[in-house]
Scaffold this motif. Structure first.
Motif, short mmCIF file in Angstrom:
data_model
loop_
_atom_site.label_atom_id
_atom_site.label_comp_id
_atom_site.label_asym_id
_atom_site.label_seq_id
_atom_site.Cartn_x
_atom_site.Cartn_y
_atom_site.Cartn_z
N ALA A 199 0.83 -1.22 0.00
CA ALA A 199 0.00 0.00 0.00
C ALA A 199 0.86 1.26 0.00
CB ALA A 199 -0.92 -0.01 1.21
N SER A 200 1.88 1.31 0.87
CA SER A 200 2.65 2.56 1.01
C SER A 200 3.54 2.81 -0.21
CB SER A 200 3.47 2.55 2.29
OG SER A 200 4.44 1.55 2.21
N SER A 201 3.89 1.75 -0.95
CA SER A 201 4.79 1.91 -2.10
C SER A 201 4.09 2.54 -3.30
CB SER A 201 5.33 0.55 -2.53
OG SER A 201 4.25 -0.25 -3.01
N GLY A 202 2.75 2.55 -3.26
CA GLY A 202 2.00 3.05 -4.42
C GLY A 202 1.60 1.93 -5.37
N MET A 203 2.19 0.72 -5.17
CA MET A 203 1.86 -0.39 -6.09
C MET A 203 0.39 -0.76 -5.97
SD MET A 203 5.09 -2.99 -6.33
CE MET A 203 5.56 -3.23 -4.64
N LEU A 204 -0.14 -0.67 -4.74
CA LEU A 204 -1.54 -1.08 -4.56
C LEU A 204 -2.49 -0.20 -5.37
CD1 LEU A 204 -3.60 -2.90 -3.21
CD2 LEU A 204 -3.63 -1.35 -1.26
N ASP A 205 -2.22 1.11 -5.38
CA ASP A 205 -3.08 2.01 -6.17
C ASP A 205 -3.09 1.60 -7.63
OD1 ASP A 205 -3.81 3.50 -4.02
OD2 ASP A 205 -2.22 5.01 -4.29
N ARG A 206 -1.90 1.24 -8.14
CA ARG A 206 -1.84 0.84 -9.56
C ARG A 206 -2.59 -0.47 -9.77
NH1 ARG A 206 4.37 1.81 -9.16
NH2 ARG A 206 4.16 3.91 -8.39
N LEU A 207 -2.47 -1.40 -8.83
CA LEU A 207 -3.18 -2.68 -8.98
C LEU A 207 -4.69 -2.51 -8.86
CD1 LEU A 207 -0.71 -4.77 -6.83
CD2 LEU A 207 -1.31 -5.30 -9.20
N SER A 229 4.87 -5.53 -14.78
CA SER A 229 5.84 -5.44 -13.67
C SER A 229 6.60 -4.13 -13.70
CB SER A 229 6.86 -6.57 -13.76
OG SER A 229 6.21 -7.79 -13.83
N ALA A 230 7.06 -3.72 -14.91
CA ALA A 230 7.88 -2.51 -15.00
C ALA A 230 7.11 -1.30 -14.48
CB ALA A 230 8.30 -2.29 -16.44
N GLU A 231 5.81 -1.28 -14.76
CA GLU A 231 4.98 -0.16 -14.31
C GLU A 231 4.82 -0.20 -12.78
OE1 GLU A 231 0.49 0.98 -15.12
OE2 GLU A 231 1.53 0.34 -16.94
#
Ligand SMILES: C[S@@+](CC[C@H](N)C(=O)[O-])C[C@H]1O[C@@H](n2cnc3c(N)ncnc32)[C@H](O)[C@@H]1O
Length: 350
Positions: free
Chosen positions: A46-54, A62-64
């Motif tokens: 969540a804190s990395s920003g990956m969750l928002d993208r998912l 993956s690269a994104e």
């Protein structure tokens, strides 16, 4: 191609060691370790920003996902979460599984953040707190900003509708929120009722700053004020609180049970004075029942370790209220939603 086909394997069996290892498995400890790490991994996602993208849906390359992150750690985390059934990997990208969607739901993450982010820094020091080598409030603190943020998310879903119903019944036009945290209650109430104004006070500056930002973002900053002040000392409340017709406080008053019931009786008596002239009081407090439902025992533990007073059930609160200049007119609560919380509608005794 290398294989083991021609290499002899010697598997030794020892009843004693096998039993010890089996006992470890049967203890449930492997699952416990996995739960702790999965919790941290979800917060990292969540804190990395990956969750928002998912969350945007579908497969994300993956690269994104890994853009601007440490590539090896990021890739490793994605692989771990795939093994743990949170993500599916295919065609060079990842998507949230249904389990992943549920584990990263708004409430699920807020409950996790409440325990790991807000109270984790304290719980990790349990041995030192126990030995007396460190003291809560002196050497170690809970995360005030994350407490306000995560409590606010849970409040929005579970308490706000109860407070809104109680405020409507009380005919509230201006609300004072004691221990307002990140301000979510007042912000949402003002969004729902364009005629409502309010003021929130909190002892910690971080949540007050967050509350001001939240009010700006929600477009209700012209109707709300947030001030750092002590909810337990009505004599020091800012002038803006004078005109509130309902004084509300959620999850704050029990903190003073740390100094005994008399301390809470004294504060409620102070509120009784603040509640003269037709002002109503709505005190929302978590109800602890020691039945381990919804992490009740974890809730108890973090209160022990942070030198807070321990929440109690409604019978316990009614006993304390009976010793004050206030009387309880009504208890507002939600049948099934949220951590069990009661809102005590109080008025000065005749
Ligand atoms: C469990 S949080 C509840 C926040 C918010 N009312 C909610 O329900 O989401 C308790 C809040 O009370 C605040 N607090 C604790 N002692 C206080 C005091 N003496 N005066 C004002 N706020 C206080 C904390 O900083 C924290 O934001």
């Amino acid at each position: 191609m290398r294989g083991t086909g021609t290499v002899e394997t010697v598997a030794l069996f020892d009843e004693d060691r096998a039993t010890q290892w089996e006992d470890y498995h049967l203890s449930g400890m492997p699952e416990l370790i996995g739960s702790v790490h999965l919790g941290y991994a979800l917060l990292g996602l969540a804190s990395s920003g990956m969750l928002d993208r998912l969350r945007a849906g579908g497969r994300v390359p993956s690269a994104e996902l890994l853009a601007e992150l440490a590539p090896a750690v990021g890739a490793g985390l994605l692989r771990y979460l795939t093994v743990r059934g949170v993500l599916d990997e295919f065609a060079g990208g990842f998507r949230l599984t249904r389990r992943g969607e549920l584990l990263t739901g708004q409430i699920a993450l807020a409950r996790l953040g409440f325990y790991l982010e807000a109270y984790g820094p304290v719980v990790r020091r349990l041995p030192d707190l126990l030995s007396g080598a460190v003291r809560y409030g002196v050497d170690v603190e809970r995360g005030h900003g994350s407490l306000g943020r995560h409590s606010g998310t849970v409040s929005s879903v579970s308490y706000t509708p109860i407070v809104a119903a109680a405020l409507e019944a009380l005919g509230a036009r201006r609300v004072l929120d004691l221990g307002c945290g990140g301000g979510s209650l007042l912000v949402e109430l003002c969004q729902a009722d364009r005629g409502l104004t309010g003021v929130g006070i909190d002892i910690a500056p971080e949540p007050i700053a967050a509350a001001r930002r939240a009010a700006e973002q929600a477009g209700v900053a012209d109707r709300l004020e947030f001030v750092v002040a002590d909810a337990f000392d009505p004599g020091t409340w800012p002038d803006a609180t004078d005109t509130a017709d309902v004084v509300c406080g959620v999850g704050v008053l029990h903190e003073r049970f740390r100094d005994g019931d008399d301390a809470v009786v004294q504060i409620l008596d102070g509120y009784a004075k603040a509640a003269t002239g037709g002002r109503a009081l709505l005190i929302g407090e978590p109800e602890i029942r020691y039945d381990d439902r919804e992490n009740d025992s974890d809730f108890y533990l973090v209160h022990v370790l942070t030198a807070q007073g321990i929440p109690r059930d409604r019978a316990g609160w009614l006993d304390v209220i009976a010793r004050t200049g206030l009387t309880c007119r009504r208890i507002w609560t939600s049948a099934v939603v949220g951590p069990r919380t009661c809102f005590y509608e109080l008025e000065p005794k005749d």
